[in-house]
Motif scaffolding. Structure first.
Motif, PDB file in Angstrom:
ATOM      1  N   MET B  82       0.768  -1.103  -0.096  1.00  0.00           N
ATOM      2  CA  MET B  82      -0.060   0.030   0.128  1.00  0.00           C
ATOM      3  C   MET B  82       0.891   1.286   0.067  1.00  0.00           C
ATOM      4  O   MET B  82       1.801   1.233   0.509  1.00  0.00           O
ATOM      5  N   PHE B  84       0.201   5.048   0.896  1.00  0.00           N
ATOM      6  CA  PHE B  84      -0.540   5.936   1.606  1.00  0.00           C
ATOM      7  C   PHE B  84      -0.558   7.379   1.077  1.00  0.00           C
ATOM      8  O   PHE B  84       0.281   7.822   0.598  1.00  0.00           O
ATOM      9  N   ALA B  88       3.116   7.879   4.793  1.00  0.00           N
ATOM     10  CA  ALA B  88       3.491   7.117   6.038  1.00  0.00           C
ATOM     11  C   ALA B  88       4.736   6.405   6.108  1.00  0.00           C
ATOM     12  O   ALA B  88       4.951   5.113   6.465  1.00  0.00           O
ATOM     13  N   LEU B  89       5.872   7.127   5.715  1.00  0.00           N
ATOM     14  CA  LEU B  89       7.154   6.477   5.630  1.00  0.00           C
ATOM     15  C   LEU B  89       7.495   6.675   7.073  1.00  0.00           C
ATOM     16  O   LEU B  89       7.472   7.764   8.052  1.00  0.00           O
ATOM     17  N   PHE B  90       8.550   5.927   7.753  1.00  0.00           N
ATOM     18  CA  PHE B  90       9.075   5.794   8.875  1.00  0.00           C
ATOM     19  C   PHE B  90      10.220   6.875   9.242  1.00  0.00           C
ATOM     20  O   PHE B  90      11.302   6.881   8.648  1.00  0.00           O
ATOM     21  N   PRO B  91       9.726   7.812   9.842  1.00  0.00           N
ATOM     22  CA  PRO B  91      10.868   9.116   9.854  1.00  0.00           C
ATOM     23  C   PRO B  91      11.815   8.633  10.570  1.00  0.00           C
ATOM     24  O   PRO B  91      12.812   9.431  10.407  1.00  0.00           O
ATOM     25  N   HIS B  92      11.843   7.654  11.301  1.00  0.00           N
ATOM     26  CA  HIS B  92      13.234   7.311  12.190  1.00  0.00           C
ATOM     27  C   HIS B  92      14.162   6.456  11.420  1.00  0.00           C
ATOM     28  O   HIS B  92      15.226   6.060  11.658  1.00  0.00           O
ATOM     29  N   PHE B 101      12.043  -2.545   5.207  1.00  0.00           N
ATOM     30  CA  PHE B 101      11.381  -2.755   6.379  1.00  0.00           C
ATOM     31  C   PHE B 101      10.188  -4.176   6.067  1.00  0.00           C
ATOM     32  O   PHE B 101      10.475  -5.270   7.089  1.00  0.00           O
ATOM     33  N   GLY B 102       9.723  -4.159   4.912  1.00  0.00           N
ATOM     34  CA  GLY B 102       8.816  -5.358   4.671  1.00  0.00           C
ATOM     35  C   GLY B 102       9.583  -6.607   4.350  1.00  0.00           C
ATOM     36  O   GLY B 102       9.199  -7.603   4.616  1.00  0.00           O
ATOM     37  N   GLU B 104      12.305  -7.492   5.892  1.00  0.00           N
ATOM     38  CA  GLU B 104      12.887  -7.900   7.102  1.00  0.00           C
ATOM     39  C   GLU B 104      11.652  -8.792   7.824  1.00  0.00           C
ATOM     40  O   GLU B 104      12.051  -9.885   8.465  1.00  0.00           O
ATOM     41  N   THR B 105      10.368  -8.152   7.772  1.00  0.00           N
ATOM     42  CA  THR B 105       9.450  -9.000   8.372  1.00  0.00           C
ATOM     43  C   THR B 105       9.252 -10.406   7.859  1.00  0.00           C
ATOM     44  O   THR B 105       8.910 -11.462   8.313  1.00  0.00           O
ATOM     45  N   ARG B 149       8.910   1.025  -1.329  1.00  0.00           N
ATOM     46  CA  ARG B 149       8.844   0.196  -0.053  1.00  0.00           C
ATOM     47  C   ARG B 149       7.570  -1.065  -0.162  1.00  0.00           C
ATOM     48  O   ARG B 149       7.696  -1.914   0.152  1.00  0.00           O
ATOM     49  N   ALA B 150       6.426  -0.260  -0.758  1.00  0.00           N
ATOM     50  CA  ALA B 150       5.379  -1.109  -1.108  1.00  0.00           C
ATOM     51  C   ALA B 150       5.821  -2.381  -1.827  1.00  0.00           C
ATOM     52  O   ALA B 150       4.846  -3.414  -1.699  1.00  0.00           O
ATOM     53  N   PRO B 153       8.354  -6.222  -1.106  1.00  0.00           N
ATOM     54  CA  PRO B 153       8.244  -7.634  -0.623  1.00  0.00           C
ATOM     55  C   PRO B 153       7.231  -8.462  -1.596  1.00  0.00           C
ATOM     56  O   PRO B 153       6.937  -9.502  -1.339  1.00  0.00           O
TER      57      PRO B 153
END
Lengths: 549, 373
Positions: B82, B84, B88-92, B101-102, B104-105, B149-150, B153
């Motif tokens: 998705m 957004f 909704a990117l992770f600012p940290h 990110f996806g 790694e999960t 990012r979307a 994965p």
């Protein structure tokens, strides 16, 4: 919503109710003689004693006067440092806020060393005018109000500055374009915009002042306010009266809170688009410019004098300073003794571990409750939020007596355990007192967290635990750190709950300071004070950086 | 759609309290297709996307992927990517860490993750941006990070929530082309939500128009523009003027489905007859509305046969052709006409008639509720 989430929230609410609400109820119950019948006898005794009413009245008027005096100092300072531009403004503006970082007891003894009968100012005047006796004695309501104003004007100062920084300059321009002069703009535009901030500062000052214990304890002498009255009753063994007094003080705090809410429902004035704050007034004329700068330095110096005094006194070896205006010998001996003597080191270690455990617990409980509250929302969510905030409204003395009452009995079937006299009662007390700090930090951090971030993590395959660890926690960490730091230093310097609940093995720094004062070992007391002050100041600066103050 | 559909929304209902957001929505999407959900704000399109994503659950109805019911499958196990609206990117995290990110999960190894991140950043034209902080990237770049990012994965389905609404107009067009390009290269089935017709037409193979929680029409951009099924679609997709009238007989010259619309524009005036296309069987004399595209009208001598008299109110120059807003004489009706720039000036008296060989106007039965509008 799924039901595990709700049952988790209920479990948390039950835990908080047991820790926060239950001791207060037990105290009310025992004050009414519950357990062995029901009686109003203790309340009648309270009502018949003039001294009790007097203490209640003193608590009230001193708190109101503290609000007025703090506002008179803090608001003009806020305007001065926010609206004027002069060399050194930023640094001095930060220094002026430091008194709030001083643990109450440390502030009180610093004042004692500075303005007390044998303090610096008094000695200096005696030397200057060759007086035989001290020109004044610092005590009673004057002393209490003086120190209240000194430590609480910062609320008004910080709130005023923050509100001024948020002020939209276009509002001022609009007012001017509609023909309003400076005065009219100030009263009709600026002041109404500051109202929520001033109301917030008033409430904070009033509640802090009502709960204030160190100042009346050290300076009050025979002048008793409610907090010192409670502790005196308890030390005299009159537990019933202590409970009734506790209930009365708690009631007063809650009534005050309700009245403040009624007077100012805290409506949001920020409805319009946030604009650019007005430019600072840059003084053009060099004389005015430097005048402002010098004024700033003088103010900062005056406000930091207690800190400096404390440092100086901490360098005076015991018994070397008698009648001289300035101490004849300065050495680091007191600090050496602090670390070399296990007896003296112990209180610091005690305070450190108890504050650390309490802060960790308060952080965990605050974060869990805030997350649960924001997730279940509705009535249950609000209940959790109220329970987290409750200890803030309750004076520390009240809380201490309530805990002492509840946890001095072994009755597990009623949720009462024997904790008094164990090393666990103080960390528990610190934890509960800190809950509003860590809880509020967690709430504000989580509220600012964009829910789309968690959704994004979920859409990338992250389960609940990974979302919490990888997205939520890193995002709220700054807010939690700020709350945690504040909680830690509050616990580290705590005096008001400690004096009711400490045991010999867990005596914290504040109790040791008091003991040193009693033994006339002022240098040692000051050295403890300096350590606390240093910790607190560093922590406050860290907090300020996180908060962007 | 010859294959069995990849994605099916089966009779979806959703309310928030009293508010009915989606009613009986049915939709089928083929594998590899890009479907745009188009609608005004409050039409329910974002809710539809959030239901698909699993962020909300429907009150009724099912969502099927390759025939498997995923309605109650948790978000984290749907394997839908998705993008957004505000990214909704992770600012940290850095750009590379966001894209990883996806992965790694899903437990990709370090090496594989690294390669995939490189590959994805190359796909969105951001090679070398791996270690950048988000603060060092522009809005357009952030949009592409969110896409990378979307997609990283390897999701089964890509969901885009107003993906370009945060960009300024010049950047939007370029980013749109890049987006379409990236989707084409991967060939992923995509659902996109937008309130802009141009965006829907550019990105979508098919467009589904939503209004007040109901699906109005699903079709290719040509179908929607040339053959709208109702007044809402006719006016929301492209420009159109709507004129009330009465249904006349079949127009023999124009062929099947073409009926006369009798337009009585002002009391006591002689009615005019224009021919339009009617898809529903209706009796002559039924109250109707006729939707007219600006390019299917033209100026004519006032007073001629089947010519509406009017006065030019406004002239909006648009390069090769100009829009004219014309007030029909003696009536509150307004019509929009597309004509050459020198055809008329504001204040001129003009006649309007149907352009020869233009797009046939569409005739819809009059909605009693719409009459008030």
């Amino acid at each position: 919503m799924t039901s595990p989430r709700r049952s988790g929230a209920w479990a948390l609410a039950a835990l908080l109710a047991w820790l926060v609400g239950y001791p207060l109820l037990i105290t009310v119950g025992e004050a009414l003689g519950l357990g062995s019948g029901f009686t109003l006898e203790f309340f009648q005794t309270f009502a018949q004693r003039g001294g009790e009413w007097l203490a209640l009245w003193r608590s009230l008027w001193i708190s109101l006067a503290s609000v007025i005096l703090s506002a008179l100092v803090g608001v003009p300072l806020g305007f001065f440092f926010e609206r004027a531009e002069f060399p050194g403004r930023r640094l001095l503006g930060a220094l002026v806020a430091l008194p709030v970082a001083l643990p109450p007891l440390v502030g009180v003894i610093a004042f004692l060393f500075l303005y007390g009968e044998s303090g610096f100012v008094s000695r200096a005047l005696m030397a200057l005018f060759r007086l035989e006796d001290a020109p004044w004695s610092l005590g009673g309501p004057t002393a209490i109000l003086l120190i209240h104003t000194y430590s609480m004007y910062v609320y008004f100062y910080l709130f005023t500055r923050a509100a001024l920084a948020r002020l939209d300059s276009s509002l001022l321009e609009a007012s001017a374009s509609l023909g309003a002069g400076g005065r009219r703009t100030f009263f009709r535009v600026v002041l109404p915009q500051l109202r929520p901030a001033l109301a917030g500062a008033s409430l904070l000052t009033f509640m802090t002042s009502l709960a204030s214990f160190s100042a009346p304890y050290i300076f009050g002498g025979g002048y008793r306010v409610m907090t010192t009255q409670i502790v005196a009753s308890k030390l005299n063994g009159d537990l019933e009266m202590a409970r009734v007094e506790t209930v009365m003080l708690a009631a007063m705090a809650l009534v005050a809170l309700a009245v403040m809410r009624l007077l100012d429902p805290g409506q949001d004035l920020g409805g319009t688009v946030r604009g650019i704050p007005p430019a600072r007034r840059n003084f053009q004329r060099p004389l005015v410019r430097w005048g402002a700068s010098i004024l700033g330095y003088v103010l900062a110096l005056v406000l930091l004098l207690p800190h400096l005094t404390l440092m100086l006194v901490s360098l005076v070896p015991v018994g070397t300073w008698t009648v001289e205006a300035l101490p004849p010998v300065l050495a680091l001996g007191n600090y050496g003794a602090l670390f070399a003597d296990p007896q003296r080191l112990q209180p610091m270690l005690n305070s450190a571990w108890m504050a650390a455990v309490a802060t960790a617990g308060a952080l965990a409980l605050g974060l869990l409750s805030a997350r649960a509250s924001l997730r279940v929302k509705g009535r249950l969510g609000r209940l959790l939020e109220s329970l987290i905030a409750l200890p803030w409204a309750i004076p520390g003395t009240v809380f201490a007596v309530a805990l002492a009452t509840t946890f001095s009995v072994r009755a597990p079937q009623f949720g009462r355990f024997l904790l008094i006299g164990t090393p666990w009662i103080l960390p528990l007390a610190y934890l509960l007192r800190n809950l509003p700090l860590t809880g509020r930090a967690a709430f504000s951090g989580l509220r600012q967290l964009n829910p789309a971030l968690e959704e994004a993590a979920a859409s990338l395959g992250a389960g609940p635990w990974r979302r919490f660890r990888k997205v939520v926690l890193p995002m709220v960490r700054p807010a939690l750190a700020a709350g945690g730091v504040l909680a830690f230093i509050t616990a580290l310097g705590d005096f008001v709950t400690s004096i009711v609940l400490y045991t010999l093995d867990t005596r914290p720094i504040s109790i040791e300071i008091l003991a040193s004062l009693r033994l006339q070992d002022t240098g040692l007391a000051a050295a403890y004070g300096v350590l606390l002050m240093t910790f607190s100041t560093v922590a406050f600066v860290v907090w300020g950086r996180e908060k962007g103050v | 759609m010859q294959d069995s559909p990849f994605l099916v929304l089966d009779k979806i209902d959703k309310s928030f309290g009293e508010l009915h957001v989606l009613a009986n929505v049915e939709l089928q999407v083929a594998e590899g297709e890009v479907l745009a959900l188009l609608g005004p704000s409050g039409s329910g399109k974002t809710t539809a996307l959030r239901l698909l994503g699993g962020f909300e659950s429907p009150d009724r109805g099912k969502i099927l992927v390759r025939g498997k019911d995923v309605t109650t499958l948790p978000v984290s196990r749907r394997r839908f990517g998705m993008v957004f609206q505000h990214y909704a990117l992770f600012p940290h995290l850095s750009v590379g860490e966001n894209v990883a990110f996806g992965l790694e999960t899903q437990g990709w190894g370090k090496e594989r993750t690294h390669h995939r991140v490189q590959e994805m950043l190359e796909l969105v034209d951001l090679a070398g941006f791996e270690d950048r902080r988000l603060g060092q990237t522009s809005g357009g770049q952030q949009q592409r990070v969110a896409l990378a990012r979307a997609l990283a994965p390897k999701p089964r389905l890509l969901l885009l929530d107003e993906p370009l609404s945060n960009l300024d107009p010049t950047l939007r067009e370029r980013t749109r082309s890049q987006l379409r390009d990236a989707i084409d290269r991967i060939g992923i089935t995509t659902i996109l939500v937008t309130h802009e017709q141009e965006e829907a037409f550019h990105l979508g193979d098919r467009v589904a128009v939503l209004h007040q929680g109901r699906l109005q029409q699903v079709g290719t951009p040509e179908e929607l523009y040339e053959r709208p099924l109702n007044r809402f679609v006719a006016t929301f997709v492209g420009r159109a003027s709507v004129v009330p009238g009465l249904l006349g007989p079949t127009d023999e010259r124009s062929g099947e489905g073409h009926r006369e619309a009798r337009i009585c524009w002002a009391p006591g005036m002689k009615e005019i007859r224009w021919t339009g296309f009617l898809s529903a069987p209706l009796e002559p004399g039924t109250p109707i509305e006729i939707a007219l595209r600006p390019e299917s009208l033209c100026f004519a001598q006032p007073g001629g046969e089947n010519v509406l008299p009017g006065r030019v109110l406004e002239r909006r120059y648009r390069g090769p052709l100009t829009y004219y807003l014309v007030q029909v004489e003696g009536s509150p009706l307004h019509l929009e006409v597309l004509a050459p720039g020198a055809a008329a000036r504001p204040g001129d008296s003009v006649g309007i008639t149907l352009a020869e060989g233009g797009l046939a106007p569409r005739i819809f039965p009059q909605d009693p509720e719409d009459r008030a509008l």
